[in-house]
Motif scaffolding. Sequence first.
Motif, short mmCIF file in Angstrom:
data_model
loop_
_atom_site.label_atom_id
_atom_site.label_comp_id
_atom_site.label_asym_id
_atom_site.label_seq_id
_atom_site.Cartn_x
_atom_site.Cartn_y
_atom_site.Cartn_z
N GLU A 90 3.03 -10.47 -20.51
CA GLU A 90 3.54 -9.09 -19.54
C GLU A 90 2.40 -8.33 -19.06
OE1 GLU A 90 6.50 -5.24 -20.64
OE2 GLU A 90 6.45 -7.11 -21.99
N VAL A 91 1.27 -8.29 -20.03
CA VAL A 91 -0.03 -7.50 -19.89
C VAL A 91 -0.38 -8.07 -18.40
CG1 VAL A 91 -2.33 -7.02 -20.41
CG2 VAL A 91 -0.55 -6.80 -22.10
N HIS A 92 -0.75 -9.36 -18.38
CA HIS A 92 -0.93 -10.05 -17.10
C HIS A 92 -0.25 -9.46 -15.85
CE1 HIS A 92 -4.26 -12.30 -18.90
NE2 HIS A 92 -3.50 -13.07 -19.63
N LEU A 113 0.66 -6.63 -10.87
CA LEU A 113 1.22 -5.73 -10.05
C LEU A 113 0.43 -4.55 -9.51
CD1 LEU A 113 4.66 -5.39 -12.20
CD2 LEU A 113 4.25 -6.38 -10.05
N ARG A 114 -0.40 -4.12 -10.56
CA ARG A 114 -1.35 -2.94 -10.26
C ARG A 114 -2.37 -3.36 -9.03
NH1 ARG A 114 -6.22 -2.37 -11.96
NH2 ARG A 114 -5.81 -3.83 -13.72
N LYS A 115 -3.14 -4.76 -9.27
CA LYS A 115 -4.04 -5.37 -8.33
C LYS A 115 -3.44 -5.24 -6.77
CE LYS A 115 -7.17 -7.89 -11.34
NZ LYS A 115 -8.21 -7.69 -10.96
N ALA A 157 2.17 -3.74 -6.05
CA ALA A 157 3.60 -3.94 -5.95
C ALA A 157 4.36 -3.21 -7.06
CB ALA A 157 3.79 -5.54 -6.20
N SER A 158 5.50 -2.88 -6.86
CA SER A 158 6.31 -2.11 -7.70
C SER A 158 6.89 -2.62 -8.81
CB SER A 158 7.35 -0.82 -6.88
OG SER A 158 8.07 -1.85 -6.15
N ASN A 159 7.37 -3.83 -8.30
CA ASN A 159 7.98 -4.88 -9.27
C ASN A 159 7.92 -6.41 -9.04
OD1 ASN A 159 9.71 -5.63 -7.27
ND2 ASN A 159 11.00 -3.90 -7.56
N ARG A 160 8.27 -7.29 -9.95
CA ARG A 160 8.04 -8.66 -9.90
C ARG A 160 8.52 -9.23 -8.71
NH1 ARG A 160 7.64 -11.24 -14.68
NH2 ARG A 160 7.49 -13.57 -14.64
N ALA A 161 9.70 -8.62 -8.32
CA ALA A 161 10.36 -9.19 -6.79
C ALA A 161 9.28 -8.96 -5.65
CB ALA A 161 11.86 -8.87 -6.86
N ARG A 218 -3.28 -22.55 -0.96
CA ARG A 218 -4.14 -21.92 -0.01
C ARG A 218 -3.75 -20.13 -0.40
NH1 ARG A 218 -2.97 -18.53 3.93
NH2 ARG A 218 -0.73 -19.04 4.04
N ARG A 219 -2.45 -20.05 -0.72
CA ARG A 219 -1.92 -18.64 -1.06
C ARG A 219 -2.83 -18.10 -2.43
NH1 ARG A 219 1.97 -16.31 1.91
NH2 ARG A 219 2.91 -17.85 3.54
N LEU A 220 -2.77 -19.26 -3.21
CA LEU A 220 -3.62 -18.66 -4.48
C LEU A 220 -5.01 -18.44 -4.36
CD1 LEU A 220 -1.78 -21.58 -6.99
CD2 LEU A 220 -1.54 -18.95 -7.15
N ARG A 221 -5.73 -19.16 -3.62
CA ARG A 221 -7.05 -19.12 -3.11
C ARG A 221 -7.09 -17.68 -2.54
NH1 ARG A 221 -9.65 -19.49 1.31
NH2 ARG A 221 -7.90 -20.78 2.18
N ARG A 222 -6.17 -17.41 -1.71
CA ARG A 222 -6.42 -16.11 -0.83
C ARG A 222 -6.20 -14.89 -1.94
NH1 ARG A 222 -8.55 -12.99 2.76
NH2 ARG A 222 -7.13 -11.66 3.80
N ALA A 223 -5.08 -15.05 -2.83
CA ALA A 223 -4.75 -14.17 -3.90
C ALA A 223 -6.18 -13.80 -4.83
CB ALA A 223 -3.55 -14.59 -4.76
N ARG A 224 -6.69 -15.03 -5.32
CA ARG A 224 -7.95 -14.81 -6.03
C ARG A 224 -8.97 -13.96 -5.26
NH1 ARG A 224 -10.65 -20.21 -8.40
NH2 ARG A 224 -10.79 -20.71 -6.31
N GLU A 225 -9.21 -14.42 -4.02
CA GLU A 225 -10.33 -13.57 -3.34
C GLU A 225 -9.83 -12.13 -3.21
OE1 GLU A 225 -10.23 -15.78 0.32
OE2 GLU A 225 -11.40 -17.25 -0.51
N ILE A 226 -8.70 -11.70 -2.73
CA ILE A 226 -8.37 -10.35 -2.43
C ILE A 226 -8.24 -9.71 -3.83
CG2 ILE A 226 -6.25 -8.85 -2.01
CD1 ILE A 226 -5.57 -10.88 0.02
N GLY A 227 -7.75 -10.05 -4.84
CA GLY A 227 -7.63 -9.37 -6.08
C GLY A 227 -8.75 -9.74 -7.28
N GLN A 228 -9.81 -10.41 -6.85
CA GLN A 228 -10.59 -10.75 -7.71
C GLN A 228 -10.10 -11.17 -9.15
OE1 GLN A 228 -14.33 -10.84 -7.05
NE2 GLN A 228 -13.01 -10.98 -5.03
#
Length: 405
Positions: A379-381, A386-388, A391-395, A336-346
């Motif tokens: 790392e590029v991904h 983070l940019r999409k 978020a400032s960092n991985r955590a 569910r969260r992955l689907r939501r993340a895909r929709e938000i971040g394209q």
Amino acid sequence: MSRDGSPPAATQGPASTGFIPGNKIFNRRDFVRERFGAAAWDAVLALLSQEDQAQVASVDPGAWYDVHLVERLISAACQQLKLDDGLLMEMGRFDADRELSTVYRWFLRLIRPSFAIRHMNLYWRRSHDTGTWRSWQNGPEVSAELRDWAVSNRAMCITLLGYLGRTLELFGGKLASLEHTECRSEGHATCIFRTHLELPADEPRPGRRPTRADISSLARELAHSPNREALVEALVTLLRFQFGCSWVEVWVTGQEDRMQLMGVSGERGPGDQRRFVLEVAGRAVGRLELELPRGPGQRGVDEVLAELMPWVSIALETARVDRSEPHHVEESELARRLRRAREIGQLTPRQLEVLELVARGKTNKEIAAVLGRSEGTVEVHVTNLLRKYGASNRAGLVAMFWGEL
């Protein structure tokens, strides 16, 4: 066997309160014969009652027998052969090596160790109809609790400890210790087992590609899944790591017979795409979409998948009906969260796959190993993710994934 090493007498036990398959008796017989000789086995049998001797002599490896028969057999072996804890653990390891056949070992390589540890009771029920396991992991420390087993016998527990240790080794890990810290035979409420397990990674290990000869074993493994989420996880892993699929989506029929995405992994590429409608009694229970790599062996893979799909359909339906789940099936929390993340971040399929592994706590090095890419590419991904999501960092990205999506 008691702490001071004195064996209990091999007497006729209580009425049956549980059963185990006959191959458990065969494995103990073969262990004694190979370790001590055929005459030693005959001497062990001589300590049993005539009724028990007759039963042991006529054992069918596929039939089920009173668990107390095995207990009396172990007690007689302790008495005759002076078995200490080390030998009892060897007997348990021998049992694991014999019982976990080539296909089972192959499947143990396939599943995530954390999955098997969480669902230990699932595997216990294949060879015992009494007792319940609860197991958990804290870093490298693995603990397991066995409740309500019909047997209360320390020697039997030590063989279980050896079996447990050998099984964990088949995940590719190294055992630093094995302990049976509490035992019902000594007055404790449950039996507790602990070990320190060093695993290279909580990831499946690719192996040979399944053939038609493996279908019945695969079907049996999938049918044992305790719920749909576990089944989908096992199915996705099977298709990605063993069949070599570069992309997999699993949809299941949920509320009002609508298809809901429950598992997704991989990235669409230049391979050959396949779609399977999963049906039981003419009713769709799910849909499977995947991409096969092109190559000379593809026809064989197609044939295996075609024969496996009806069993996948049955397993999907059984996981809902037999596990007392509601008729409607919600997406797993991760899906569910992955689907939501895909929709938000394209997100692209590759970005989504990297996000899933980041959310699971994997490092860039571990992600690179799983995806077969360089750490630099990963790392590029991650930087793009983070940019999409700002978020400032991985955590922060992980916290956002599990908290806000």
